[in-house]
Design a protein around this motif. Structure first.
Motif, PDB file in Angstrom:
ATOM      1  N   GLY A   1       0.771  -1.232   0.000  1.00  0.00           N
ATOM      2  CA  GLY A   1       0.000   0.000   0.000  1.00  0.00           C
ATOM      3  C   GLY A   1       0.799   1.277   0.000  1.00  0.00           C
ATOM      4  N   ARG A   2       2.113   1.175   0.023  1.00  0.00           N
ATOM      5  CA  ARG A   2       2.970   2.370   0.056  1.00  0.00           C
ATOM      6  C   ARG A   2       3.726   2.510  -1.256  1.00  0.00           C
ATOM      7  NH1 ARG A   2       3.784   4.531   5.132  1.00  0.00           N
ATOM      8  NH2 ARG A   2       2.940   3.316   6.883  1.00  0.00           N
ATOM      9  N   LEU A   3       3.832   3.734  -1.734  1.00  0.00           N
ATOM     10  CA  LEU A   3       4.545   3.973  -2.982  1.00  0.00           C
ATOM     11  C   LEU A   3       6.015   3.621  -2.816  1.00  0.00           C
ATOM     12  CD1 LEU A   3       4.482   5.103  -5.892  1.00  0.00           C
ATOM     13  CD2 LEU A   3       5.054   7.343  -4.907  1.00  0.00           C
ATOM     14  N   GLU A   4       6.502   2.730  -3.678  1.00  0.00           N
ATOM     15  CA  GLU A   4       7.907   2.323  -3.650  1.00  0.00           C
ATOM     16  C   GLU A   4       8.728   3.087  -4.675  1.00  0.00           C
ATOM     17  OE1 GLU A   4      10.507  -1.692  -4.666  1.00  0.00           O
ATOM     18  OE2 GLU A   4       8.502  -1.897  -3.817  1.00  0.00           O
ATOM     19  N   VAL A   5       8.206   3.183  -5.894  1.00  0.00           N
ATOM     20  CA  VAL A   5       8.933   3.884  -6.952  1.00  0.00           C
ATOM     21  C   VAL A   5       7.939   4.331  -8.016  1.00  0.00           C
ATOM     22  CG1 VAL A   5       9.422   1.752  -8.234  1.00  0.00           C
ATOM     23  CG2 VAL A   5      10.892   3.747  -8.569  1.00  0.00           C
ATOM     24  N   ALA A   6       8.242   5.483  -8.627  1.00  0.00           N
ATOM     25  CA  ALA A   6       7.464   5.963  -9.761  1.00  0.00           C
ATOM     26  C   ALA A   6       8.422   6.219 -10.913  1.00  0.00           C
ATOM     27  CB  ALA A   6       6.697   7.231  -9.401  1.00  0.00           C
ATOM     28  N   VAL A   7       7.994   5.852 -12.111  1.00  0.00           N
ATOM     29  CA  VAL A   7       8.830   6.024 -13.292  1.00  0.00           C
ATOM     30  C   VAL A   7       8.004   6.693 -14.388  1.00  0.00           C
ATOM     31  CG1 VAL A   7      10.286   4.030 -12.765  1.00  0.00           C
ATOM     32  CG2 VAL A   7       8.238   3.724 -14.175  1.00  0.00           C
ATOM     33  N   ALA A   8       8.702   7.194 -15.417  1.00  0.00           N
ATOM     34  CA  ALA A   8       8.012   7.868 -16.509  1.00  0.00           C
ATOM     35  C   ALA A   8       8.722   7.593 -17.826  1.00  0.00           C
ATOM     36  CB  ALA A   8       7.935   9.366 -16.250  1.00  0.00           C
ATOM     37  N   ARG A   9       7.942   7.502 -18.884  1.00  0.00           N
ATOM     38  CA  ARG A   9       8.501   7.326 -20.227  1.00  0.00           C
ATOM     39  C   ARG A   9       9.051   8.632 -20.775  1.00  0.00           C
ATOM     40  NH1 ARG A   9       4.616   7.102 -23.536  1.00  0.00           N
ATOM     41  NH2 ARG A   9       5.934   6.482 -25.286  1.00  0.00           N
ATOM     42  N   THR A  10       8.473   9.746 -20.348  1.00  0.00           N
ATOM     43  CA  THR A  10       8.851  11.056 -20.862  1.00  0.00           C
ATOM     44  C   THR A  10       9.123  12.007 -19.705  1.00  0.00           C
ATOM     45  OG1 THR A  10       6.542  11.780 -20.953  1.00  0.00           O
ATOM     46  CG2 THR A  10       7.444  10.736 -22.935  1.00  0.00           C
ATOM     47  N   PRO A  11       9.953  13.038 -19.921  1.00  0.00           N
ATOM     48  CA  PRO A  11      10.315  13.938 -18.818  1.00  0.00           C
ATOM     49  C   PRO A  11       9.127  14.680 -18.219  1.00  0.00           C
ATOM     50  CG  PRO A  11      11.827  14.209 -20.663  1.00  0.00           C
ATOM     51  CD  PRO A  11      10.715  13.339 -21.155  1.00  0.00           C
ATOM     52  N   GLU A  12       8.075  14.913 -19.005  1.00  0.00           N
ATOM     53  CA  GLU A  12       6.958  15.720 -18.511  1.00  0.00           C
ATOM     54  C   GLU A  12       5.899  14.905 -17.772  1.00  0.00           C
ATOM     55  OE1 GLU A  12       6.138  14.685 -22.855  1.00  0.00           O
ATOM     56  OE2 GLU A  12       7.848  15.354 -21.655  1.00  0.00           O
ATOM     57  N   ALA A  13       5.913  13.594 -17.885  1.00  0.00           N
ATOM     58  CA  ALA A  13       4.877  12.769 -17.248  1.00  0.00           C
ATOM     59  C   ALA A  13       5.043  12.776 -15.733  1.00  0.00           C
ATOM     60  CB  ALA A  13       4.935  11.347 -17.777  1.00  0.00           C
ATOM     61  N   ARG A  14       3.915  12.843 -15.019  1.00  0.00           N
ATOM     62  CA  ARG A  14       3.945  12.957 -13.567  1.00  0.00           C
ATOM     63  C   ARG A  14       2.920  12.033 -12.900  1.00  0.00           C
ATOM     64  NH1 ARG A  14       7.878  15.076 -14.659  1.00  0.00           N
ATOM     65  NH2 ARG A  14       8.667  17.172 -14.208  1.00  0.00           N
ATOM     66  N   LEU A  15       3.248  11.693 -11.664  1.00  0.00           N
ATOM     67  CA  LEU A  15       2.312  11.068 -10.735  1.00  0.00           C
ATOM     68  C   LEU A  15       2.020  12.094  -9.654  1.00  0.00           C
ATOM     69  CD1 LEU A  15       0.896   8.433  -9.574  1.00  0.00           C
ATOM     70  CD2 LEU A  15       3.003   8.128  -8.238  1.00  0.00           C
ATOM     71  N   TYR A  16       0.744  12.230  -9.282  1.00  0.00           N
ATOM     72  CA  TYR A  16       0.365  13.209  -8.261  1.00  0.00           C
ATOM     73  C   TYR A  16      -0.344  12.519  -7.097  1.00  0.00           C
ATOM     74  CZ  TYR A  16       1.090  16.783 -11.866  1.00  0.00           C
ATOM     75  OH  TYR A  16       1.621  17.586 -12.846  1.00  0.00           O
ATOM     76  N   LEU A  17      -0.093  13.023  -5.907  1.00  0.00           N
ATOM     77  CA  LEU A  17      -0.902  12.689  -4.747  1.00  0.00           C
ATOM     78  C   LEU A  17      -1.872  13.844  -4.557  1.00  0.00           C
ATOM     79  CD1 LEU A  17      -1.603  10.965  -2.291  1.00  0.00           C
ATOM     80  CD2 LEU A  17       0.217  12.139  -1.028  1.00  0.00           C
ATOM     81  N   VAL A  18      -3.167  13.563  -4.655  1.00  0.00           N
ATOM     82  CA  VAL A  18      -4.199  14.598  -4.568  1.00  0.00           C
ATOM     83  C   VAL A  18      -4.938  14.444  -3.246  1.00  0.00           C
ATOM     84  CG1 VAL A  18      -6.270  15.563  -5.645  1.00  0.00           C
ATOM     85  CG2 VAL A  18      -4.412  14.657  -7.078  1.00  0.00           C
TER      86      VAL A  18
END
Length: 240
Positions: free
Chosen positions: A201-218
């Motif tokens: 249940g805890r974020l371990e890692v986030a990755v992206a294919r492109t420099p502009e892509a993001r993951l957000y915690l809202v």
């Protein structure tokens, strides 16, 4: 000695159905528990669309894995065989489509219970769009036509999920409003091109294919104002 398996879920903002570079799928397979993982595609949300199945097999057969497909609209396995099959998988990869229909069909066949068991035993659960929504407690979806809240899911990932956060008109503002008003709990907004791996249940890692892509915690603050926190994503084509 009791060995406790890591319980993992991956949210995908892309993969074989949308991307030609294969970066997110290659990244995903590296997190499987086996060097040659058994990968089961579950296309329930699309009604087991044949073209979607063919697309998966074309993408994964050349990879170092053992791909398979679980069809529920033309089910062939009895309950015991279905359980054996699903719990033998290293990765369960759920496709996009209609989140509400997906959950209903899974429950009719007992797949929701089997996936909980697979999760507890160390199978990596993942998916795109509806296949990301289904793991959370709730999600932002167009399952009923217009964008709305679905206060339903397997609940393996705390909070809520919003896919296509950057690409579909109205997604960002509608999801933020749902969180601020309490219609959905705080959660994860996934832009296309992002992969996010959660352990217990805890974020371990986030990755992206492109420099502009993001993951957000809202989230919402005590004054019921939205807090949108961008999280650091490792660029796959540089370090993966």
């Amino acid at each position: 000695m009791v060995v406790v398996s890591a319980r993992r879920v991956a949210l995908l903002g892309g993969g074989f159905s949308t991307d030609e570079d294969g970066l997110l799928d290659d990244w995903l397979l590296k997190h499987a528990r086996s060097p040659r993982p058994r990968v089961c595609f579950v296309p329930t949300a699309s009604g087991d669309a044949p073209a979607y199945i063919d697309q998966f097999l074309s993408a994964f057969k050349p990879r170092n894995c053992e791909p398979s497909v679980l069809s529920l609209f033309r089910r062939e396995l009895d309950d015991e065989a279905l359980r054996t099959f699903l719990l033998s998988q290293d990765v369960v990869y759920v496709g996009g489509g209609n989140t509400a229909n997906l959950l209903a069909v899974w429950r009719a066949h007992g797949v929701d219970r089997l996936l909980r068991d697979a999760y507890s035993s160390g199978t990596l659960l993942c998916g795109i769009s509806a296949g990301a929504n289904c793991w959370a407690e709730g999600s932002h979806t167009d399952s009923f036509g217009p964008l709305t809240c679905l206060q339903d899911g397997l609940g393996l990932l705390p909070g809520s999920v919003c896919p296509h956060y950057d690409r579909e008109p109205g997604r960002r503002t509608s999801y933020q409003e749902a969180v601020v008003t309490g219609m959905l709990s705080a959660g994860w907004a996934v832009e296309d091109g992002v992969g996010a791996l959660f352990t217990d249940g805890r974020l371990e890692v986030a990755v992206a294919r492109t420099p502009e892509a993001r993951l957000y915690l809202v989230q919402a603050d005590e004054d019921h104002e939205v807090i949108e926190r961008p999280l650091s994503c490792r660029l796959l084509n540089e370090r993966e």
